[in-house]
Scaffold this active site. Structure first.
Site, short mmCIF file in Angstrom:
data_model
loop_
_atom_site.label_atom_id
_atom_site.label_comp_id
_atom_site.label_asym_id
_atom_site.label_seq_id
_atom_site.Cartn_x
_atom_site.Cartn_y
_atom_site.Cartn_z
CG ASP A 15 8.00 35.81 55.93
OD1 ASP A 15 6.92 35.91 55.32
OD2 ASP A 15 8.82 36.74 56.00
CG ASN A 63 -0.20 38.73 58.54
OD1 ASN A 63 0.16 37.74 59.17
ND2 ASN A 63 0.69 39.47 57.85
C1 IPE Z 1 5.10 37.60 59.86
O1 IPE Z 1 5.30 37.60 58.49
C2 IPE Z 1 3.73 37.04 60.15
C3 IPE Z 1 3.55 35.63 59.90
C4 IPE Z 1 4.46 34.79 59.47
C5 IPE Z 1 2.22 35.13 60.18
P1 IPE Z 1 5.01 38.90 57.62
O2 IPE Z 1 5.30 38.53 56.21
O3 IPE Z 1 3.64 39.41 57.89
O4 IPE Z 1 6.05 39.93 58.20
P2 IPE Z 1 6.68 41.24 57.55
O5 IPE Z 1 5.53 42.06 57.06
O6 IPE Z 1 7.56 40.78 56.41
O7 IPE Z 1 7.48 41.87 58.64
C1 IPE Z 2 3.88 33.98 55.45
O1 IPE Z 2 4.16 34.15 54.10
C2 IPE Z 2 2.42 33.67 55.69
C3 IPE Z 2 1.67 34.76 56.36
C4 IPE Z 2 2.18 35.89 56.77
C5 IPE Z 2 0.26 34.54 56.57
P1 IPE Z 2 3.95 35.54 53.37
O2 IPE Z 2 2.56 35.56 52.80
O3 IPE Z 2 4.29 36.66 54.26
O4 IPE Z 2 4.99 35.42 52.19
P2 IPE Z 2 5.89 36.60 51.61
O5 IPE Z 2 6.67 37.16 52.76
O6 IPE Z 2 4.95 37.59 51.01
O7 IPE Z 2 6.75 35.92 50.61
MG MG Z 3 6.04 37.65 54.64
#
Ligand code: IPE
Ligand code: IPE
Ligand code: MG
Length: 240
Positions: A15, A63
């Site tokens: 993340d 997502n």
């Molecule tokens: C969890 O991260 C999903 C992945 C790392 C693929 P998110 O960024 O989607 O999770 P939330 O929305 O902060 O809970």
């Molecule tokens: C994790 O990084 C990757 C996916 C969930 C695909 P994020 O895209 O969630 O990054 P933040 O949480 O917005 O910084």
């Molecule tokens: Mg995230």
């Protein structure tokens, strides 16, 4: 003092890609691109230190709710990464699995994932599970549906913990010993709900694109200091 052995199975909620990019004044997708480099390095270090399974959360069932152009970019990155990384995965004897509701992806991407799994299935140095269109709840729903389909005269006695484990996408894999989440969020976001029952949890403020060799080794060192009690008392655990 007993020197604890390292984790056999590491799971990672990768993340913070978006925040990494935004902090640099870059578009969110730049974070996803750099995140792929982190995964390559973390996989390499895991193989070096004897980790047998690495399971990473790449795209959740939630997502899809992101802006369409970000979703499109992630799909392209996935397809491109499979192609680019294949020689290295073969060279390093990595078995690659894509786990999740794969049928939601384009037929071309599904084809690529299938081919990559087929090509690497005999590799046995380390297994990389890339969880895509994955949700822990969806996985449990799919498991119960499959149990029902396979067991026409289902009764209560047919349901036990090993049976449920055997119908998850992760069937045959040991549960994760260590669950790492980057970017400081203290939640599991629908990842491996069943399998992390007794995983040790490690949360770090480091954004995923900055999570490399040093950060992985720090997480593993931290894990080695933990006492895993599985509900018992410390004295029982120490008595072995
Ligand atoms: C969890 O991260 C999903 C992945 C790392 C693929 P998110 O960024 O989607 O999770 P939330 O929305 O902060 O809970
Ligand atoms: C994790 O990084 C990757 C996916 C969930 C695909 P994020 O895209 O969630 O990054 P933040 O949480 O917005 O910084
Ligand atoms: Mg995230």
């Amino acid at each position: 003092m007993v020197l604890r052995k390292g984790p056999q199975h590491i799971a990672i909620i990768m993340d913070g890609n978006g925040r990494w990019a935004q902090a640099k004044g870059l578009p969110r997708i730049a974070g996803h691109r750099e995140g792929a480099n982190s995964l390559r390095e973390v996989l390499k270090v895991c193989a070096e230190i004897g980790v047998k399974y690495l399971t990473v959360y790449a795209f959740s069932t939630e997502n899809w709710l992101r802006p369409q152009e970000e979703v499109d970019f992630l799909m392209d990155l996935l397809a491109q990464s499979i192609e680019d990384e294949m020689p290295e995965l073969m060279h390093n004897q990595v078995k690659l699995n894509f786990l999740g509701r794969l049928s939601s992806f384009s037929s071309e991407l599904q084809q690529r994932m299938k081919q990559a799994m087929e090509k690497t299935k005999m590799n046995n140095r380390i297994t990389l599970n890339v969880m895509v269109n994955y949700g822990g709840r969806a996985e449990l729903v799919d498991a119960f549906r499959s149990i029902l389909a396979d067991t026409p005269h289902l009764n209560a006695g047919n349901i036990d913990e090993p049976t449920i484990s055997n119908y998850l996408y992760t069937k045959g894999l040991p549960d994760p010993d260590l669950l790492i989440r980057t970017a400081n969020e203290m939640r599991v976001s629908n990842f491996l709900l069943w399998q992390i029952a007794y995983a040790e949890i490690y949360v770090t403020p480091t954004f995923w694109p900055d999570f490399r060799r040093e950060q992985l080794l720090a997480a593993v060192e931290d894990y080695k200091k933990r006492t895993r009690k599985y509900g018992m008392t410390k004295e029982q655990v120490n008595a072995g």
